[in-house]
Design a protein around this motif. Structure first.
Motif, PDB file in Angstrom:
ATOM      1  N   VAL A 146       0.849  -1.202   0.000  1.00  0.00           N
ATOM      2  CA  VAL A 146       0.000   0.000   0.000  1.00  0.00           C
ATOM      3  C   VAL A 146       0.884   1.252   0.000  1.00  0.00           C
ATOM      4  O   VAL A 146       0.682   2.176  -0.798  1.00  0.00           O
ATOM      5  N   THR A 147       1.898   1.277   0.869  1.00  0.00           N
ATOM      6  CA  THR A 147       2.726   2.489   0.953  1.00  0.00           C
ATOM      7  C   THR A 147       3.599   2.633  -0.293  1.00  0.00           C
ATOM      8  O   THR A 147       3.812   3.746  -0.776  1.00  0.00           O
ATOM      9  N   ARG A 173      -0.703   9.120   6.562  1.00  0.00           N
ATOM     10  CA  ARG A 173       0.693   9.236   6.140  1.00  0.00           C
ATOM     11  C   ARG A 173       1.581   9.722   7.289  1.00  0.00           C
ATOM     12  O   ARG A 173       2.756   9.363   7.372  1.00  0.00           O
ATOM     13  N   LEU A 219      -6.936   1.901  -4.163  1.00  0.00           N
ATOM     14  CA  LEU A 219      -6.131   3.130  -4.162  1.00  0.00           C
ATOM     15  C   LEU A 219      -6.141   3.826  -5.524  1.00  0.00           C
ATOM     16  O   LEU A 219      -5.526   4.891  -5.676  1.00  0.00           O
ATOM     17  N   ARG A 259      -4.625   2.849  -8.295  1.00  0.00           N
ATOM     18  CA  ARG A 259      -3.245   2.853  -8.822  1.00  0.00           C
ATOM     19  C   ARG A 259      -3.121   1.777  -9.911  1.00  0.00           C
ATOM     20  O   ARG A 259      -3.822   0.753  -9.859  1.00  0.00           O
ATOM     21  N   LEU A 315       1.301   4.067  -2.854  1.00  0.00           N
ATOM     22  CA  LEU A 315       1.028   5.491  -2.611  1.00  0.00           C
ATOM     23  C   LEU A 315       2.223   6.363  -3.028  1.00  0.00           C
ATOM     24  O   LEU A 315       2.069   7.533  -3.321  1.00  0.00           O
ATOM     25  N   ALA A 328      -5.987  -0.388   3.269  1.00  0.00           N
ATOM     26  CA  ALA A 328      -5.471   0.533   2.241  1.00  0.00           C
ATOM     27  C   ALA A 328      -5.940   1.959   2.529  1.00  0.00           C
ATOM     28  O   ALA A 328      -5.159   2.925   2.459  1.00  0.00           O
ATOM     29  N   ARG A 329      -7.189   2.115   2.925  1.00  0.00           N
ATOM     30  CA  ARG A 329      -7.719   3.466   3.207  1.00  0.00           C
ATOM     31  C   ARG A 329      -7.031   4.066   4.434  1.00  0.00           C
ATOM     32  O   ARG A 329      -6.723   5.257   4.464  1.00  0.00           O
ATOM     33  N   TYR A 381      -3.981   3.590   5.539  1.00  0.00           N
ATOM     34  CA  TYR A 381      -2.632   4.061   5.201  1.00  0.00           C
ATOM     35  C   TYR A 381      -2.702   5.292   4.298  1.00  0.00           C
ATOM     36  O   TYR A 381      -1.911   6.218   4.434  1.00  0.00           O
ATOM     37  N   ARG A 382      -3.698   5.306   3.389  1.00  0.00           N
ATOM     38  CA  ARG A 382      -3.876   6.487   2.531  1.00  0.00           C
ATOM     39  C   ARG A 382      -4.135   7.725   3.387  1.00  0.00           C
ATOM     40  O   ARG A 382      -3.614   8.804   3.139  1.00  0.00           O
ATOM     41  N   ASP A 383      -4.903   7.533   4.487  1.00  0.00           N
ATOM     42  CA  ASP A 383      -5.326   8.681   5.306  1.00  0.00           C
ATOM     43  C   ASP A 383      -4.385   8.979   6.482  1.00  0.00           C
ATOM     44  O   ASP A 383      -4.617   9.928   7.227  1.00  0.00           O
TER      45      ASP A 383
END
Ligand code: NAD
Ligand code: TYD
Length: 344
Positions: A198-199, A316, A263, A265, A202, A309-310, A312-314
């Motif tokens: 996930v990271t 950082r 994500l 991507r 991103l 995933a959400r 980690y997206r939110d």
């Protein structure tokens, strides 16, 4: 009031479990005992100390330090030990196994001795599905299966399980053991596959899929795992083992597709690389014994991957400093010279 010592409580599952305990009962006090290795982080518990200050206490210490463990058990009037403390990453165990033997095996022995010395305290050991080794065909591992660990990590965890059972048989220590499938969710160090991918995604860095990516894992949401552990503490039969997972595994490639879609991507980020040494092909748990206690997971593996995933997206703020620190050196040592495989 119950006084629970949570070792490894500053790590991924431990910090989620501490939150779970304090939120679920006002009659529980928690003492976290943690060495704060690269994987243990006080920021994982920041909100806990703010919200539950009076019922939460932190001690920095090594579970291999018998004197400090015993001082803590006595000073905090502990009646229950839940042991999460461990070295936990298979790839690190391949690079440097010694710390795994020391913490996961010897450290567990030190905790068992303290539990015995202070009046046969209730002891719960957090173990893993990896102790069964990889399994073929459509079979699922049941708790009575023989142990067949294949990595230094899983061999250390299996040894610890045997010590825990031996302390029950020999000294009558009131123990239970749970063997969890792969956990995912908030606060997981980004060396494990889902937060790593996930990271990376991103940051638009390729996702290093080991080998053909058809290995199978049961990705369970960490809150579900914590709920099951709590239930085992309340209702589990002393001396027994319990598997915890969703009971539904998927391939790593399917997991990657889901997180990339969540994500938004591109699939072009997938990069097949040289496989892990001794890579376990498939884990799969029969979880009926834990279901029979009255527990049920809230998340399917797909929902767990999307929710993770959400997060980690939110968040950082949590993972960017980690990736900018020790992690860089680690990443270079595992992935730097790794052969990229031809996708055809
Ligand atoms: P983690 O690596 O995120 O955290 C481990 C914690 O233990 C860290 O806080 C670290 O500082 C602490 N620790 C390490 N060595 C210590 C020592 N010598 N003394 C005191 N503290 C020490 O691990 P995690 O993923 O939260 O795993 C927790 C437990 O759950 C482990 O026992 C692991 O084997 C087990 N488990 C993990 C998974 C998974 O998918 N992550 C699945 C099943 C079981
Ligand atoms: P991991 O998160 O290390 O957990 P496990 O202890 O179950 O091996 O890895 C989960 C799966 O993902 C496993 O099949 C190995 C694979 N994997 C990759 O393909 N690439 C990676 O970079 C990592 C860390 C794991």
């Amino acid at each position: 009031m119950q006084n629970i010592l949570v070792t490894g409580g500053a790590g991924f599952i431990g910090c989620n479990f501490v939150r779970y305990l304090l939120e679920h009962s006002s009659r529980i006090e928690v003492s976290v005992y943690d060495k704060l290795t690269y994987a243990g982080r006080l920021e994982n518990l920041k909100d806990v100390s703010e919200r539950f200050g009076a019922r939460y206490h932190f001690v920095q210490g090594d579970i291999c330090d018998a004197a400090k463990v015993e001082d803590t058990v006595a000073a905090r009037n502990i009646d229950t030990i839940v042991n999460f403390a461990a070295e936990t990453h298979v790839d690190r165990s391949i690079l440097a196994p010694a710390a795994f033997v020391q913490t996961d095996v010897y450290g567990t022995y030190v905790l068992l001795e303290a539990a015995r010395k202070y009046g046969n305290l209730r002891f719960h050991q957090i173990s893993t599905d990896e102790v069964y080794g990889h399994i073929e065909g459509r079979r699922r591992s049941v708790e009575s299966d023989a142990l067949a660990p294949r990595s230094p990590y899983s061999a250390s965890k299996a040894s610890a399980d045997l010590f825990v059972s031996a302390y029950h048989i020999t000294y009558g220590l009131p123990v239970t053991i749970s063997r969890g499938a792969n956990n995912i969710g908030p606060f997981q160090y980004p060396e494990k596959v889902v937060p790593l991918f996930v990271t990376n995604a991103l940051e638009s860095i390729p996702l290093p899929v080991y080998g053909d990516g058809k290995q199978m894992r049961d990705y369970q949401f960490v809150a579900d795992h914590c709920a099951a552990i709590y239930l085992i503490l309340l209702r589990g039969r002393i001396g027994e083992l319990y598997n915890i997972g969703t009971g539904a595994e998927m391939t790593n490639l399917d997991m990657v597709e889901i997180l990339l879609e969540e994500l938004n991507r591109p699939r072009s980020l997938i990069q097949h690389v040289e496989d892990r040494l001794g890579h376990d092909r498939r884990y799969s748990l029969d979880v009926s014994k834990t279901l029979a206690l009255g527990w049920e997971p809230d998340y399917t593996p797909e929902e767990a991957i999307r929710a993770t995933a959400r997060w980690y997206r939110d968040n950082r703020w949590w993972w960017q400093p980690i990736r900018d620190g020790e992690f860089r050196e680690y990443y270079a040592s595992v992935y730097g010279d790794r052969k990229v495989l031809d996708p055809r």
